[in-house]
Design a protein around this motif. Structure first.
Motif, PDB file in Angstrom:
ATOM      1  N   GLN A 481      -0.121   1.980  -2.187  1.00  0.00           N
ATOM      2  CA  GLN A 481      -0.343   1.323  -0.902  1.00  0.00           C
ATOM      3  C   GLN A 481       0.966   1.112  -0.155  1.00  0.00           C
ATOM      4  O   GLN A 481       1.009   1.184   1.079  1.00  0.00           O
ATOM      5  CB  GLN A 481      -1.042  -0.025  -1.112  1.00  0.00           C
ATOM      6  N   ARG A 529       3.371  -9.763  -0.525  1.00  0.00           N
ATOM      7  CA  ARG A 529       2.030  -9.713   0.056  1.00  0.00           C
ATOM      8  C   ARG A 529       2.100  -9.227   1.514  1.00  0.00           C
ATOM      9  O   ARG A 529       1.241  -8.475   1.961  1.00  0.00           O
ATOM     10  CB  ARG A 529       1.374 -11.092  -0.023  1.00  0.00           C
ATOM     11  N   THR A 530       3.126  -9.680   2.226  1.00  0.00           N
ATOM     12  CA  THR A 530       3.275  -9.227   3.605  1.00  0.00           C
ATOM     13  C   THR A 530       3.517  -7.723   3.657  1.00  0.00           C
ATOM     14  O   THR A 530       2.926  -7.005   4.486  1.00  0.00           O
ATOM     15  CB  THR A 530       4.438  -9.968   4.290  1.00  0.00           C
ATOM     16  N   GLN A 533       0.242  -5.937   2.958  1.00  0.00           N
ATOM     17  CA  GLN A 533      -0.667  -6.015   4.107  1.00  0.00           C
ATOM     18  C   GLN A 533      -0.269  -5.043   5.208  1.00  0.00           C
ATOM     19  O   GLN A 533      -1.111  -4.352   5.786  1.00  0.00           O
ATOM     20  CB  GLN A 533      -0.671  -7.434   4.664  1.00  0.00           C
ATOM     21  N   GLN A 534       1.006  -4.999   5.490  1.00  0.00           N
ATOM     22  CA  GLN A 534       1.477  -4.110   6.544  1.00  0.00           C
ATOM     23  C   GLN A 534       1.270  -2.652   6.161  1.00  0.00           C
ATOM     24  O   GLN A 534       0.919  -1.825   7.008  1.00  0.00           O
ATOM     25  CB  GLN A 534       2.949  -4.390   6.851  1.00  0.00           C
ATOM     26  N   GLN A 536      -1.118  -1.484   4.202  1.00  0.00           N
ATOM     27  CA  GLN A 536      -2.547  -1.208   4.330  1.00  0.00           C
ATOM     28  C   GLN A 536      -2.941  -1.073   5.804  1.00  0.00           C
ATOM     29  O   GLN A 536      -3.792  -0.236   6.142  1.00  0.00           O
ATOM     30  CB  GLN A 536      -3.353  -2.322   3.655  1.00  0.00           C
ATOM     31  N   ALA A 537      -2.362  -1.891   6.662  1.00  0.00           N
ATOM     32  CA  ALA A 537      -2.665  -1.799   8.089  1.00  0.00           C
ATOM     33  C   ALA A 537      -2.225  -0.449   8.652  1.00  0.00           C
ATOM     34  O   ALA A 537      -2.935   0.179   9.451  1.00  0.00           O
ATOM     35  CB  ALA A 537      -1.986  -2.943   8.849  1.00  0.00           C
ATOM     36  N   LEU A 547       3.373 -11.313   9.888  1.00  0.00           N
ATOM     37  CA  LEU A 547       3.059 -12.379   8.944  1.00  0.00           C
ATOM     38  C   LEU A 547       4.310 -13.091   8.461  1.00  0.00           C
ATOM     39  O   LEU A 547       4.279 -13.827   7.492  1.00  0.00           O
ATOM     40  CB  LEU A 547       2.305 -11.788   7.737  1.00  0.00           C
ATOM     41  N   ALA A 553      -1.510 -13.728   3.093  1.00  0.00           N
ATOM     42  CA  ALA A 553      -2.594 -12.843   3.520  1.00  0.00           C
ATOM     43  C   ALA A 553      -3.656 -13.645   4.235  1.00  0.00           C
ATOM     44  O   ALA A 553      -3.877 -14.813   3.957  1.00  0.00           O
ATOM     45  CB  ALA A 553      -3.195 -12.137   2.297  1.00  0.00           C
TER      46      ALA A 553
END
Length: 554
Positions: A481, A529-530, A533-534, A536-537, A547, A553
């Protein structure tokens, strides 16, 4: 804003405010950070730099560390889900031996021959015994399972394999070399590969109320309940053996143990493949386990009248023995007690464990609500001890737990249990200081309710992977990811000989306090986690949210 450190505030107000460390731990739990990490010092042998690394404690109970327990449950869920409805045979064969393992076996063979020669000439074989033991330990450390010569020098006791007359016979099918279940074609042409979800219980010990407490405690069979709990792992093993015999293929399973409200253990089992429900229930009815131990029904020693340990060698091969303080009689050793049991043709087993009549069997298809519900039941109580699964909230429930624990305190749990002295038998491997009621096994502790086995039971060919390999799969997914590969500097495994690791001791005064170390781990978790997330975005083509302010998240 009220300052809790303001000494002018009343003491009652200050004492009601939360402690800073408690607040930090709650934030750590929200971010999945271990709240009791183990600090170790890591020294880079190339640069000489030393830093403190926080190692997660790895607890599996939420009462010890909730984040680590939740992480362990998620890993178990992934393991269960991956193996339940496999369509291809998992690769679970043993690895090829390496050069060191082959060399150790050759050395073990030479030592065995030399020991026999030394024994023939009447020499001292102790040195060769020591060499053989060392080689066996090195073989085990190299990854070889089992002993080169299992049970060497120890005659195996055998029992009759004739089935009990009060247990029904089981059919035997021709064994197929497979672990996956059969497929079935529906009228609409769709192909299904169903599996099973089985729930097994213990037998009844007396009528109970809805809260699990006995209607009549004086007639409730607490002794049988305690013995069934102690030997429950054995009857589960027998059930799996019988199930494979009747099913006709190598049945694979993922099972968890938890207590019912009456405190008896019961089993939730995910089984790959399917078979008729009537046959599963017949297998449960025909399954039993006989415990061939000396009798434990007559109490010979209690109170102030307890066996006495003597260190004189009385000729039985032990360094010491327990004597009857009144008569001076030497108590029979464990092997002697078993010899007397073997010689008695009318001897009865110490205990016979059976499964209860309540056997629940459900068919489950991959991706169905039943599969999700099964996963929920299988992992529902894994973060709790057995006592915490159904907490006693009434006096009747607390009295029920107390009565069961009073019986378990003096019930023998293993051949080496000190409770055998209560019944006039020396425990296996007897040593000084043993007293009835002082065995430290898990079976006698309230949080285990007599069950001392593993909470999670997984067959070897369930998913074709070990738990460590499932954990590595999760790491590989995160790296994917983030757009990293295992060869990138950020994802590359640590070189095994580059660092020196040392556990922190109280003498290490340069270790940061727990609060500071937790804050650092929280910040690291927010950053990771940030980044995830980025990543995955970006992969989904969504706008990357900033974030950085929260680091958490959504």
């Amino acid at each position: 804003m009220t300052n809790p450190n303001d000494r002018r505030l009343p003491r009652a107000v200050r004492s009601s405010m939360p402690l800073a460390l408690d607040v930090i731990k709650e934030v750590a739990k929200q971010h999945g950070v271990c709240v009791q990490p183990i600090p170790v010092k890591r020294t880079d042998v190339q640069t000489g730099k030393t830093e403190v690394i926080n190692i997660p404690c790895g607890a599996t109970l939420a009462s010890k560390c909730e984040p680590c327990a939740n992480r362990a449950v998620q890993l178990r869920r992934a393991q269960c889900r991956e193996g339940w409805h496999l369509e291809a045979e998992p690769v679970a064969g043993p690895a090829e031996p390496n050069d060191r393992q082959l060399w150790l076996v050759e050395e073990r063979a030479d030592a065995h021959v030399l020991r026999e020669l030394e024994e023939e000439i009447g020499g001292d074989v102790a040195i060769w015994d020591e060499v053989i033991t060392t080689l066996e330990d090195e073989l085990a450390a190299s990854g070889v399972r089992g002993s080169v010569i299992p049970g060497e020098g120890k005659p195996r006791r055998t029992r009759s394999t004739r089935r009990r007359q009060d247990a029904p016979d089981l059919p035997k099918r021709q064994r197929e070399n497979r672990t996956v279940g059969r497929t079935f074609t529906a009228p609409d042409g769709r192909i299904h590969r169903p599996s099973l979800f089985i729930t097994l219980t213990c037998d009844s010990y007396g009528k109970v109320r809805h809260d699990g407490t006995p209607v009549d405690p004086s007639t409730y069979d607490y002794v049988r309940a305690a013995r069934d709990a102690i030997h429950f792992p054995k009857v589960v093993d027998r059930f799996v053996q019988n199930l494979r015999r009747v099913a006709g293929y190598d049945v694979q399973y993922f099972a968890t143990v938890e207590p019912q409200r009456r405190l008896a253990p019961h089993l939730h089992m995910a089984v790959r493949g399917t078979m008729p429900r009537a046959e599963v229930k017949a297998v449960a009815a025909a399954t039993y386990h006989q415990v061939w131990w000396p009798s434990g029904d007559v109490v010979r020693f209690e109170g102030d009248h307890l066996p006495v340990w003597v260190t004189d060698d009385l000729g039985d091969g032990q360094a010491g023995d327990y004597l009857d303080p009144r008569t001076g009689e030497v108590l029979p050793t464990w092997d002697q007690a078993l010899d007397l049991l073997d010689a008695d043709e009318a001897a009865q087993p110490f205990h016979v464990v059976r499964l209860g009549e309540q056997v629940d069997v459900k068919g489950v298809v991959a991706g169905s609500p039943g599969a999700d519900l099964g996963l929920h039941y299988l992992t529902k109580y894994l973060t709790k001890s057995l006592t915490e699964c159904h907490e006693a909230t009434s006096d009747a429930q607390r009295a029920h737990v107390e009565r069961l624990m009073n019986v378990l305190r003096y019930e023998p749990c293993a051949p080496s249990c000190s409770n055998w002295l209560r019944y006039g038998v020396q425990p296996k491997g007897a040593k000084a200081g043993m007293r009835p009621g002082s065995c430290r096994s898990k079976a006698h502790k309230p949080e285990h309710l007599g069950y001392a086995g593993r909470r999670v039971l997984v067959s070897r060919k369930w998913s074709g992977k070990t738990l460590a390999e499932h954990k590595q799969d999760r790491r590989a997914w995160v790296l994917e990811q983030l757009g990293l590969s295992a060869t990138d500097d950020q994802a590359r495994p640590v070189e095994p000989h580059r660092y020196l690791w040392r556990v922190v001791t109280p003498a290490d005064h340069d270790v940061p306090p727990l609060a500071e170390r937790l804050l650092k781990e929280i910040a690291n978790r927010q950053r990771w986690r940030t980044a995830l997330q980025q990543a995955q975005a970006r992969a989904d083509g969504r706008p990357i949210e900033d974030l950085s302010a929260t680091g958490r998240a959504a």
